[in-house]
Motif scaffolding. Structure first.
Motif, mmCIF file in Angstrom:
data_model
loop_
_atom_site.group_PDB
_atom_site.id
_atom_site.type_symbol
_atom_site.label_atom_id
_atom_site.label_comp_id
_atom_site.label_asym_id
_atom_site.label_seq_id
_atom_site.Cartn_x
_atom_site.Cartn_y
_atom_site.Cartn_z
ATOM 1 N N GLN A 33 54.924 33.802 49.432
ATOM 2 C CA GLN A 33 53.828 34.446 48.720
ATOM 3 C C GLN A 33 53.321 35.680 49.460
ATOM 4 O OE1 GLN A 33 53.087 33.566 45.552
ATOM 5 N NE2 GLN A 33 51.978 35.508 45.601
ATOM 6 N N GLN A 34 53.429 35.674 50.772
ATOM 7 C CA GLN A 34 53.005 36.863 51.521
ATOM 8 C C GLN A 34 53.856 38.066 51.142
ATOM 9 O OE1 GLN A 34 52.997 35.880 55.673
ATOM 10 N NE2 GLN A 34 51.353 34.357 55.434
ATOM 11 N N ILE A 35 55.145 37.826 50.922
ATOM 12 C CA ILE A 35 56.026 38.903 50.457
ATOM 13 C C ILE A 35 55.686 39.280 49.020
ATOM 14 C CG2 ILE A 35 58.426 39.526 49.956
ATOM 15 C CD1 ILE A 35 58.152 39.215 52.872
ATOM 16 N N TYR A 36 55.540 38.250 48.178
ATOM 17 C CA TYR A 36 55.275 38.519 46.763
ATOM 18 C C TYR A 36 53.978 39.307 46.577
ATOM 19 C CZ TYR A 36 58.921 35.034 45.826
ATOM 20 O OH TYR A 36 60.101 34.327 45.776
ATOM 21 N N ASP A 37 52.974 39.001 47.396
ATOM 22 C CA ASP A 37 51.709 39.738 47.277
ATOM 23 C C ASP A 37 51.940 41.227 47.476
ATOM 24 O OD1 ASP A 37 50.241 37.502 46.766
ATOM 25 O OD2 ASP A 37 49.518 37.242 48.815
ATOM 26 N N ARG A 38 52.791 41.561 48.430
ATOM 27 C CA ARG A 38 53.030 42.980 48.709
ATOM 28 C C ARG A 38 53.802 43.634 47.591
ATOM 29 N NH1 ARG A 38 55.105 42.778 54.933
ATOM 30 N NH2 ARG A 38 54.729 45.018 54.883
ATOM 31 N N LEU A 39 54.606 42.846 46.870
ATOM 32 C CA LEU A 39 55.413 43.394 45.780
ATOM 33 C C LEU A 39 54.728 43.245 44.418
ATOM 34 C CD1 LEU A 39 58.913 42.037 46.895
ATOM 35 C CD2 LEU A 39 58.125 44.397 47.036
ATOM 36 N N GLY A 40 53.521 42.711 44.421
ATOM 37 C CA GLY A 40 52.803 42.551 43.155
ATOM 38 C C GLY A 40 53.370 41.469 42.263
ATOM 39 N N ILE A 41 53.896 40.407 42.868
ATOM 40 C CA ILE A 41 54.545 39.346 42.099
ATOM 41 C C ILE A 41 53.718 38.067 42.169
ATOM 42 C CG2 ILE A 41 56.578 37.847 41.966
ATOM 43 C CD1 ILE A 41 58.208 40.164 43.161
ATOM 44 N N LYS A 42 53.550 37.440 41.014
ATOM 45 C CA LYS A 42 52.885 36.145 40.979
ATOM 46 C C LYS A 42 53.615 35.269 39.971
ATOM 47 C CE LYS A 42 48.246 34.151 40.810
ATOM 48 N NZ LYS A 42 48.660 32.926 40.098
ATOM 49 N N PHE A 43 54.213 34.196 40.453
ATOM 50 C CA PHE A 43 54.986 33.330 39.560
ATOM 51 C C PHE A 43 54.070 32.361 38.816
ATOM 52 C CE2 PHE A 43 58.397 34.750 42.324
ATOM 53 C CZ PHE A 43 59.387 34.995 41.390
#
Length: 584
Positions: A249-259
RNA sequence: GCACCCGUAGCUCAAUUGGAUAGAGUAUUCGGCUACGAACCGAAAGGUUGCAGGUUCGAUUCCUGCCGGGUGCGCCA
């Protein structure tokens, strides 16, 4: 006068209607409208050529007949001409351009207009999908970035989008990991950087359990205990998943991703019996060398290359769970479309999977969603080989994003040293990560992608910084003039006049077409190319036509163009997953 | 061996699926800030679209055969 959002399909219907009135109804005439080279017009229709060829008619005369029969409103909106062997060219008149620009005046209105394409549909998008207990590395980048852009484009065009992270969270590797964990786990390391520690333990476990060794039998026993619900092992496995998701999630936050869901392979583990049963009873699957396999006799290769859905030892594999996954998405999510974003090497697997699903659903009379395997090429270094660190190791995604931000920070500081550091840091986050995302999205996903810091962070060319710079310059105009871009004073604006104003207005109207083609083909680079061209048209306009001038009519006219460019650029960049900036 | 993807300007890539004179960026050479951000704009130059055939009004695109690069083909996912 008002033009529909999607001008090309408007022209398509008008041409079809005109063709019907001149006797072409039911004879397979298709107008074939597309965006044209600016030298010829804004849009062109090529359909007369193909039709005339088939019917052995004179294409130019046929095109003239159709044009003559066009509705008066179309003739009022466009300059229409014939060219070459029978092309029909359409150029929007300034008043029509102006009418379109007046109507589509906010991100919300653009979206409302675009939403017709997938209204009422549900699409499940399966992307990213890393393995738990492992670091995300550069190989995971493209699926995440392309997948998220596709989600946003589908949602923008009206679909209900379900983002599903199909984690690799089940399988033989967990026996070895538990084996290693129980012997060598370091609580301090686990607290500090859990994934790092789990990777270390897996490597130890793997090294300690060579083929044929009694240690390997112990590791297998751990796996069997896990599969049979042993509380200690299940607790460990749960912990592995939790710390992995937190790290991802730390990576996804930077990429604007939320599953919306993280339904990994483990979720489908108990749903495979039905697959074996239904594929066997419909005659699709057969026993072969002890395994359960599916052949596709009509396929040149899959008639002999089996799709193995149950191993000879009775265990499931990813074919079984992927079949169960397709059923779940169709039944539980009621998906109209399923998109799976993985690299091209899994092409055979998904071709076999989709063939099997189609036959299975047909045999059982299940409703079949559209099935799309969105593939992409490898990420390579500038030497054309797989991207590695200097010492040959795997590049971690976290390190890659960190470096992007550091490089962007150095650039921002060089160009705009007077900005406070906190703002420069914030800009660097948007520019650095945006550059990585955009570089990946801007090229056709089917080819390999050469990773180059210098190219992606360049301030000119088809890059994120160039587009973000265009946005920042527009915002700067509003700021300098003391105006709120959310409420531009454009009530007294009029139709575009100068060559650069007209070129910019024409490009703005083509936004709908760019969204349409990028979405229908699930290829974000069409949208990138459009945004780059739009930013170029804006830069040309900016250099030629001063916006903040004394003449109120000219000023309002140009402010309108600035504002519409701003919303289209920002809407487009948001669709790609990028964050836009006030200043940079 | 069979199959899939890729091959386009020196370099990195486009070309809306068969359309008009194959376009951008970069590198090179010119020109433009006492105009809202020059992180920009304008211009020149750069091509036998890997090779050879074929299909047709028209081919980078479709078909056939070669040549190079990548990848996949029964119990990893």
């Amino acid at each position: 006068m008002s033009l529909p959002f999607h001008v090309a399909s408007h022209l398509d219907s008008a041409l079809q209607a005109a063709a019907n009135t001149v006797g072409l109804a039911g004879r397979g005439f298709s107008p074939e409208v597309r965006v044209a080279d600016p030298a010829h017009g804004d849009f062109q229709a090529n359909g007369a050529l193909a039709f005339a060829k088939r019917e052995k008619q004179n294409p130019r005369a046929l095109a003239q007949q159709i044009v003559d029969a066009l509705d008066a409103s179309v003739k009022a909106d466009f300059d229409i001409s014939l060219a070459g062997p029978g092309f029909i060219n359409f150029r929007l008149k300034p008043a029509a351009l102006f009418a379109w620009l007046q109507t589509y005046d906010s991100e919300e209105h653009l979206q409302a207009a675009a939403a017709a394409a997938h209204a009422g549909q549900t699409w499940v998008v399966d992307y990213s999908s890393p393995n738990t207990a492992k670091q995300m590395h550069v190989g995971h980048l493209r699926s995440a970035v392309i997948g998220e852009a596709i989600c946003r484009m589908l949602a923008f065009t009206g679909a209900r989008v379900i983002r599903d992270n199909h984690l690799g969270d089940w399988g033989t590797q967990f026996g070895k990991l538990i084996y290693g964990y129980k012997r060598w786990a370091d609580p301090a390391a686990l607290a500090a950087d859990p994934i790092e520690e789990l990777e270390r333990l897996y490597k130890l476990g793997h090294a300690a359990t060579p083929d044929g060794s009694p240690e390997l039998e112990e590791a297998r026993a751990e796996l069997v205990k896990l599969q049979n619900g042993d509380p200690a092992n299940v607790a460990l496995w749960t912990k592995f998943s939790e710390v992995s998701l937190a790290a991802f999630q730390q990576i996804y936050d930077r990429l604007g991703i939320k599953f919306d869901h993280n339904l990994g392979e483990s979720f489908y583990n108990d749903k495979v019996e039905r697959i074996y049963r239904e594929l066997t009873e419909t005659g699709l699957a057969q026993e072969s060398e002890g395994a359960l396999v599916v052949f596709h006799p009509e396929h040149p290769r899959f008639k002999t290359q089996p799709f193995l859905i149950r191993k000879a030892d009775g265990a499931s594999n990813y074919a079984s769970t992927d079949l169960a996954t397709a059923a779940y998405r169709a039944e539980h999510f009621k998906a109209d479309g399923i998109v799976v974003v993985t690299d091209f090497r899994q092409g055979d697997h998904f071709e076999q999977l989709f063939l099997t699903v189609k036959k299975w659903f047909a045999a059982k009379n299940y409703r079949l969603p559209e099935l799309h395997h969105v593939t992409f090429g490898a990420v390579t270094g500038e030497d054309g080989k797989a991207l590695k660190t200097r010492d040959g190791g795997t590049i971690r995604l976290k390190a890659l994003l960190d470096e992007a931000e550091e490089r962007a920070f150095a650039l921002v500081t060089e160009k705009n040293a007077e900005l406070p550091e906190t703002e420069r840091r914030d800009i660097a986050r948007a520019v650095g990560v945006g550059a990585v995302q955009y570089a990946d999205l801007a090229q056709n996903r089917s080819s390999n992608y050469v990773f180059s810091w210098d190219k992606m962070l360049a301030l000119d060319g088809n890059t994120a910084p160039y587009l973000l710079y265009a946005v920042a310059r527009i915002r700067s105009i509003f700021r300098k003039a003391g105006l709120d871009p959310a409420h531009p004073p454009v009530a007294s604006a009029s139709a575009p006049e100068t060559a650069q104003e007209l070129a910019l207005a024409r490009k703005l109207v083509q936004f709908s077409d760019a969204v349409q083609i990028a979405t229908s083909q699930l290829r974000p680079h069409f949208l990138c190319l459009y945004l780059f061209e739009l930013a170029g048209a804006y830069s040309g306009f900016y250099a030629a036509d001063k916006v903040i001038v004394d003449d109120p009519a000219v000023r309002a006219r140009r402010l309108l163009l600035c504002h519409r460019t701003l919303i289209v650029l920002e809407t487009g960049l948001h669709l790609l997953g990028l964050r836009t900036l006030e200043r940079m």
